[in-house]
Design an enzyme around this catalytic site. Structure first.
Site, PDB file in Angstrom:
ATOM      1  CG  ASP A  62      -2.032   0.983   1.485  1.00 11.87           C
ATOM      2  OD1 ASP A  62      -1.536   1.935   0.405  1.00 11.87           O
ATOM      3  OD2 ASP A  62      -2.858   0.916   2.223  1.00 11.87           O
ATOM      4  CB  VAL A  63       2.178   3.726  -2.414  1.00 14.23           C
ATOM      5  CG1 VAL A  63       2.939   2.603  -3.980  1.00 14.23           C
ATOM      6  CG2 VAL A  63       0.832   4.349  -3.061  1.00 14.23           C
ATOM      7  CB  SER A 141      -4.803  13.622 -13.609  1.00 14.90           C
ATOM      8  OG  SER A 141      -6.240  13.686 -14.124  1.00 14.90           O
ATOM      9  CE1 TYR A 154      -7.073  10.581  -9.252  1.00 11.57           C
ATOM     10  CE2 TYR A 154      -8.429  12.587 -10.784  1.00 11.57           C
ATOM     11  CZ  TYR A 154      -6.820  11.171 -10.649  1.00 11.57           C
ATOM     12  OH  TYR A 154      -6.891  10.874 -11.510  1.00 11.57           O
ATOM     13  CB  ALA A 156      -5.969  18.373  -3.786  1.00 11.48           C
ATOM     14  CB  ALA A 157      -4.102  14.080  -4.553  1.00 11.30           C
ATOM     15  CE  LYS A 158      -3.340  11.673  -9.579  1.00 10.82           C
ATOM     16  NZ  LYS A 158      -2.410  10.398  -9.867  1.00 10.82           N
ATOM     17  CB  ILE A 187      -6.986   7.231 -19.664  1.00  7.55           C
ATOM     18  CG1 ILE A 187      -5.668   8.317 -20.029  1.00  7.55           C
ATOM     19  CG2 ILE A 187      -6.164   6.078 -20.763  1.00  7.55           C
ATOM     20  CD1 ILE A 187      -5.554   8.598 -21.656  1.00  7.55           C
TER      21      ILE A 187
HETATM   22  P1  NDP Z   1      -6.951   1.788 -12.193  1.00  4.20           P
HETATM   23  O1  NDP Z   1      -7.848   1.994 -11.294  1.00  4.20           O
HETATM   24  O2  NDP Z   1      -6.984   1.008 -13.760  1.00  4.20           O
HETATM   25  O3  NDP Z   1      -5.364   1.333 -11.457  1.00  4.20           O
HETATM   26  C1  NDP Z   1      -4.936   1.807 -10.311  1.00  4.20           C
HETATM   27  C2  NDP Z   1      -3.846   0.435 -10.023  1.00  4.20           C
HETATM   28  O4  NDP Z   1      -3.015   1.751  -8.992  1.00  4.20           O
HETATM   29  C3  NDP Z   1      -3.830  -1.071  -9.693  1.00  4.20           C
HETATM   30  O5  NDP Z   1      -2.954  -0.921  -9.939  1.00  4.20           O
HETATM   31  C4  NDP Z   1      -3.810  -0.368  -8.306  1.00  4.20           C
HETATM   32  O6  NDP Z   1      -3.322  -2.164  -7.925  1.00  4.20           O
HETATM   33  C5  NDP Z   1      -2.988   0.751  -8.043  1.00  4.20           C
HETATM   34  N1  NDP Z   1      -3.159   1.526  -6.319  1.00  4.20           N
HETATM   35  C6  NDP Z   1      -4.764   1.749  -6.044  1.00  4.20           C
HETATM   36  N2  NDP Z   1      -4.094   1.769  -4.391  1.00  4.20           N
HETATM   37  C7  NDP Z   1      -3.083   1.593  -4.194  1.00  4.20           C
HETATM   38  C8  NDP Z   1      -2.691   1.394  -3.347  1.00  4.20           C
HETATM   39  N3  NDP Z   1      -3.022   1.700  -2.187  1.00  4.20           N
HETATM   40  N4  NDP Z   1      -0.621   0.956  -3.441  1.00  4.20           N
HETATM   41  C9  NDP Z   1      -0.643   0.148  -3.938  1.00  4.20           C
HETATM   42  N5  NDP Z   1      -0.811   0.247  -5.872  1.00  4.20           N
HETATM   43  C10 NDP Z   1      -2.420   1.165  -5.353  1.00  4.20           C
HETATM   44  O7  NDP Z   1      -6.219   3.150 -12.511  1.00  4.20           O
HETATM   45  P2  NDP Z   1      -5.489   3.790 -14.337  1.00  4.20           P
HETATM   46  O8  NDP Z   1      -4.794   2.629 -14.990  1.00  4.20           O
HETATM   47  O9  NDP Z   1      -7.368   4.692 -14.786  1.00  4.20           O
HETATM   48  O10 NDP Z   1      -5.174   4.826 -13.517  1.00  4.20           O
HETATM   49  C11 NDP Z   1      -3.343   5.088 -12.710  1.00  4.20           C
HETATM   50  C12 NDP Z   1      -3.037   6.654 -12.923  1.00  4.20           C
HETATM   51  O11 NDP Z   1      -3.235   7.632 -13.590  1.00  4.20           O
HETATM   52  C13 NDP Z   1      -3.784   6.905 -11.559  1.00  4.20           C
HETATM   53  O12 NDP Z   1      -2.963   7.940 -11.335  1.00  4.20           O
HETATM   54  C14 NDP Z   1      -4.734   7.323 -11.895  1.00  4.20           C
HETATM   55  O13 NDP Z   1      -5.282   9.243 -11.061  1.00  4.20           O
HETATM   56  C15 NDP Z   1      -4.357   8.278 -13.432  1.00  4.20           C
HETATM   57  N6  NDP Z   1      -5.002   9.524 -14.040  1.00  4.20           N
HETATM   58  C16 NDP Z   1      -5.929   8.115 -14.491  1.00  4.20           C
HETATM   59  C17 NDP Z   1      -6.519   9.049 -15.803  1.00  4.20           C
HETATM   60  C18 NDP Z   1      -7.719   8.245 -16.517  1.00  4.20           C
HETATM   61  O14 NDP Z   1      -8.530   8.539 -16.914  1.00  4.20           O
HETATM   62  N7  NDP Z   1      -7.888   6.679 -16.290  1.00  4.20           N
HETATM   63  C19 NDP Z   1      -7.014  10.009 -16.280  1.00  4.20           C
HETATM   64  C20 NDP Z   1      -5.998  10.913 -15.650  1.00  4.20           C
HETATM   65  C21 NDP Z   1      -4.791  10.302 -14.806  1.00  4.20           C
HETATM   66  P3  NDP Z   1      -4.647  -2.957  -7.510  1.00  4.20           P
HETATM   67  O15 NDP Z   1      -4.734  -3.933  -9.073  1.00  4.20           O
HETATM   68  O16 NDP Z   1      -2.969  -4.453  -7.074  1.00  4.20           O
HETATM   69  O17 NDP Z   1      -5.953  -3.182  -7.357  1.00  4.20           O
END
Ligand code: NDP
Length: 246
Positions: A62-63, A141, A154, A156-158, A187
């Protein structure tokens, strides 16, 4: 090509992180992927990466948990000796109008998306600074640039990730380690799959290229930023959003 390099990709089990891990493996890069709960998906990405002839290993973590990230980074360094590229991609959303947002919604989203990236970077800083090809790539994002109703936590974090990246870009520059942000738009991944069709249509209508992005669209930018061709680019925000925000 990214041969002889090792990359750590958080959230590498699904969506954008998975596409980045797979593309890096195709480029000859060894892969340490960090996942949270989905072991099966992580194992599948490892298997696919290994088929490209690279070393690949998955680590549950868990990051948002500082101590857990420290232990995980120590394990990664014990297995791979050094890390050249860190992609902080793990992210979650807990959307709600701000007047209804709970403390947990705020803590958890900031914890994973922002503190998680800072924790991973902090623990890997010594090895990244020693690398001749050091790269930090943070996945933000467009929402961090534009704001979005229902996503104050979200956004604020980004947005925080952008300030963090520019600061470490200045600190790490003397060691030729570049630090950049990718800001994806809309995406198609599990994160956006739950949106009602009306919301998807409305969002797509805001994209000049008139389609949702694919995880591979983001992976292309992540490969470029990791490559030698991008060695003079640091502290930048690269939008991969079909023109959504210009
Ligand atoms: P998904 O929900 O498809 O995947 C999320 C990933 O993050 C999974 O691999 C998950 O692991 C991992 N994860 C979640 N929580 C934790 C945690 N506490 N510790 C470690 N790993 C964790 O997300 P996306 O691929 O869509 O998003 C990837 C990144 O891109 C994110 O930062 C998101 O905010 C950003 N983003 C996405 C957009 C979109 O439209 N999809 C747009 C803009 C930004 P597990 O599989 O084990 O759950």
């Amino acid at each position: 090509m990214l041969t002889t390099r090792t990359a750590v990709i958080t959230g590498g089990s699904r969506g954008i992180g998975r596409a980045i891990a797979t593309e890096y493996a195709r480029q000859g890069c060894d892969i340490a992927l960090v996942y949270h709960g989905n072991e099966e998906a992580a194992t599948e990405v490892v298997r696919q990466a290994q088929q490209c002839g690279v070393r690949a290993q998955a680590y549950q973590c868990d990051v948002s948990d500082w101590a857990a990230t420290q232990t995980t980074c120590q394990r990664i360094l014990a297995d791979f000796s050094a890390v050249d590229i860190l992609v902080n991609n793990a992210g979650i959303v807990h959307d709600n109008l701000f007047m209804r947002m709970s403390e947990a919604d705020i803590d958890e989203v900031l914890g994973v998306n922002l503190k998680g990236a800072m924790a991973m970077t902090r623990h890997l800083t010594p090895t990244l600074l020693k690398s001749a090809h050091g790269r930090v790539i943070n996945i933000s994002s467009v929402v961090g640039l534009m704001g979005n109703p229902g996503q104050a936590n979200y956004a604020a974090a980004k947005a925080g990730l952008i300030g963090f990246t520019k600061s470490i870009a200045r600190e790490f520059a003397s060691r030729s380690v570049t630090c950049n942000v990718i800001a994806p738009g809309f995406i198609a991944t599990d994160m956006t799959a739950g949106l009602p069709e009306s919301a998807t249509e409305k969002l797509t209508s805001l994209v000049p290229l008139k389609r949702t992005g694919a995880p591979e669209d983001v992976a292309g930018a992540a490969v470029f930023l990791a490559s030698d061709q991008a060695s003079y680019i640091t502290g930048q925000v690269i939008q991969v959003d079909g023109g959504m925000r210009m």
